[in-house]
Design a protein around this motif. Sequence first.
Motif, short mmCIF file in Angstrom:
data_model
loop_
_atom_site.label_atom_id
_atom_site.label_comp_id
_atom_site.label_asym_id
_atom_site.label_seq_id
_atom_site.Cartn_x
_atom_site.Cartn_y
_atom_site.Cartn_z
N GLU A 190 50.95 15.06 5.71
CA GLU A 190 50.05 14.70 7.61
C GLU A 190 48.63 13.86 6.70
N ILE A 191 47.77 13.54 5.55
CA ILE A 191 47.38 12.42 5.60
C ILE A 191 47.62 11.14 5.87
N ILE B 135 44.24 4.87 1.44
CA ILE B 135 44.07 6.83 1.10
C ILE B 135 45.16 6.90 0.32
N ALA C 237 43.51 8.27 -3.64
CA ALA C 237 43.50 9.87 -3.02
C ALA C 237 44.32 10.37 -4.71
N ALA D 156 48.08 10.97 9.66
CA ALA D 156 46.60 10.26 10.48
C ALA D 156 45.83 9.36 10.25
N THR E 86 41.53 16.04 -5.73
CA THR E 86 41.06 16.03 -4.49
C THR E 86 42.43 16.93 -4.26
N TYR E 87 43.56 16.93 -4.65
CA TYR E 87 44.48 17.57 -4.26
C TYR E 87 45.59 18.51 -4.97
#
Lengths: 298, 274
Positions: free
Chosen positions: A185-186, A204, A208, A189, A297-298
Motif C-alpha cells: 500500500e505504501i 519511500i 523504510a 500511495a 517501522t514495519y
Amino acid sequence: MTSFRGTSPESPSLAGLRKNSSRPRDVFNIIMTGLSVLCVVITLIPLVLVLAFVTIQGAGSITPALFTELPPPPGLEGGGIANAIIGTLIVVAIATLISVPFGVMAAVYLSEFSKDGQVARWVRFFTNVLSGVPSIISGVFVYALLVRTGLTGYSAVAGGVALAVLMLPTIIRTTDEALNIIPQEIRWASIGVGASRYQTVLQIVLPAAIPSILTGVTLAIARAAGETAPLIFTALFSSFWPNGILQPIATLSVLVYNFAIVPFEPQQELAWAGSLILVLLVLLTSIIARVVTRQKTY
Amino acid sequence: MVEQVAAQTNQTKTSTVFKIEDCDIYYGSYKAVRDVSMEIPPNQITSFIGPSGCGKSTILRCLNRLNDLIEIFHLTGKILYHGQNLYDSDIDPVEVRRRIGMVFQRPNPFPKTIYDNIAYGPRINGFKGDTDEMDALVERSLKRAVLWDEVKDKLQESGFSLSGGQQQRLCIARAVAVDPEVVLMDEPCSALDPISTLKIEELMMELREKYTIVIVTHNMQQATRVADKTAFFNAVPTESGGKVGYLAEFNDTQEIFGNPKETATRDYVTGRFG
Ligand SMILES: Nc1ncnc2c1ncn2[C@@H]1O[C@H](COP(=O)(O)OP(=O)(O)O)[C@@H](O)[C@H]1O
Ligand SMILES: [Mg+2]
C-alpha cells in the motif's frame, strides 16, 4: 423453584476439570518438557565452554601493548597484535564497500523491478546456493582471479573481495526480505501521488527498509570478520603495519591460525588474545544489529 | 508531450470529467467487470456501491491507471478524461496519477514525518518554491483536510503517531497537496470509528467545492449522506463458474435509494443481500 444440578465441584461431570498429573497425556507432557530442557542445556554447554575458555585464556594477555604494538619475532616476549586488528577492520571495510552497494541494488532489482520473472527466480536460487558454498571456495576463486593473475597479488583488496563474495548472498537475501516486508500500500500511495517507480523505491521503500537492511549487513560483517579460509591465500599475512591496500595484510583470524600452531608460548598467548578480541568484535556487531532492528517501522 | 495533452484537455474541459465507454476489465483471462459505461460529473460526489467482489475497486483504480501496477490487468474499451482516452499509448500514467489522486481503504501514511508526508508529492513532482512556500503548501493542504489544528505543533513527528482517523485525513491532505482535479477514495472510512467517519464525510462535502470525488463505500447511509450520484454494481455468475461484475444502475442518489428501477438495486439498498 427448580433445583440446580451439576453445580457442585464434586458432581461427577465437573471432576474432570481438576488437575490430574497421572493421566497419560499429562505424563507425556512432563516428559517432553524435560527432554527439551535437556536438549537446550546440551546445546548450550559447548557454546558456554568455548566462550569461557577463550575468555579465560585470552583475558590474561589483554594488555595495552596488545592494541599498540606489532607481534614480536618468533621466540621473543611481549608485543601486540595491533596490525592485525587494524588489518581486519581494513579488509572488512573493503568487503563491505564492495558487497553492500552490489547486494542492495541486486535485491532492489529482485524485489521491486523483476516482477517475479524467470531471471529473478534463478538469481534467488543461485544466491541461496552461493550462501551455502564453503568459504574456502571463495578464497580459491579470488586467488585465481586476482592473486594468480597478478591483478592485485596478495593484498588487502584481494582479501576484501573474497569476503565480499561471502557477504553478498546474506546481504541480497536480507535486503530482499526487508523490501518484501514493506506493505504494498505504501508503494501504491507513492505511485498515487504521481511518483515514478524509481522515485518510490529510492525515497519511500528503501528508507523504510533501512533498519532491516542494516541488520542484514551487520550480520554479514560479523560472519565475514571471523573468516580465515578465504583470507589465507588472498590477504596472506604480514608481521608489519598495514602498508597500503595492495600489499599483504595481517588479519586477526589468520593471526590466530598462524600463531596458535607455532611452538612459542608468547605467540600462542597472542593467538588467544586475538581469539578473544575477534569474539568480542563479532559480539559487538551482533549487538549493534539487534539495536538497529529495534528502529523498524514495519 | 504531456504538456500538449494537458493543453488540449484544458481547452476541452467538458461538463463530464470521466466518460467510461464499454469497458471490460480482465485479470489475466478472468473477466472481472463487463461492459461498463457511465459518466462522472465534475465537482460532485459519485459513490460506487455494491456487494464485495463486484469490481468497485477495480473500476476505481482504472480511473487513475493504478491498475497498471497489476501485471495481469488489462482493459478493453475507453476511459475518457475530459475527452482524452487515458489508455491511449501516448498518455503518461505518472502524470495521470498526479491529476487524479487516490485515498485508500486503510490509512497508509508514508513512514516519514507529518510534514514530509505532505511535502513528498509536490517535491517529486518538481516543486520549485523555497522552504517558506513549501511550509505554506503543507499548511494549506492540512487545513483543507481539516487536520491542521490537530497537528500544527507536531509536524516533525511521524505520521504513524496519529490516530487512524487523523492518518486518513493526512492521506487526504497528501492527495490534495499535488493539486489534483479528482480524488478517488476506496472505502476511506471502513477502518475508522464512527466519529472519524463523520469527520471525513464533512471533509468530503467541503472538498466537493474544489474537486471531483469518486468514493467506493460499503456503508449505504454514507452514500445517502454524501453522494450526489450513486452507481450500483452487481455481480452475476458466469457459465464458466466464476462471476462477473457489471453496472446495474446509475442515477441520482435519491433515485437509487428512493426509487430504484432494478430489482437487484432495490434488494441491495433495502439490505436484502450484500
Ligand atoms: N490484483 C488482482 N488480481 C486478480 N484478481 C483480482 C485482483 N483484484 C481484484 N481481483 C478480482 O476482481 C474482482 C473484483 O474485485 P474488486 O474490484 O476488489 O471488488 P470490490 O472492490 O467490489 O470488492 C474479484 O473477483 C477479485 O477477486
Ligand atoms: Mg474493494
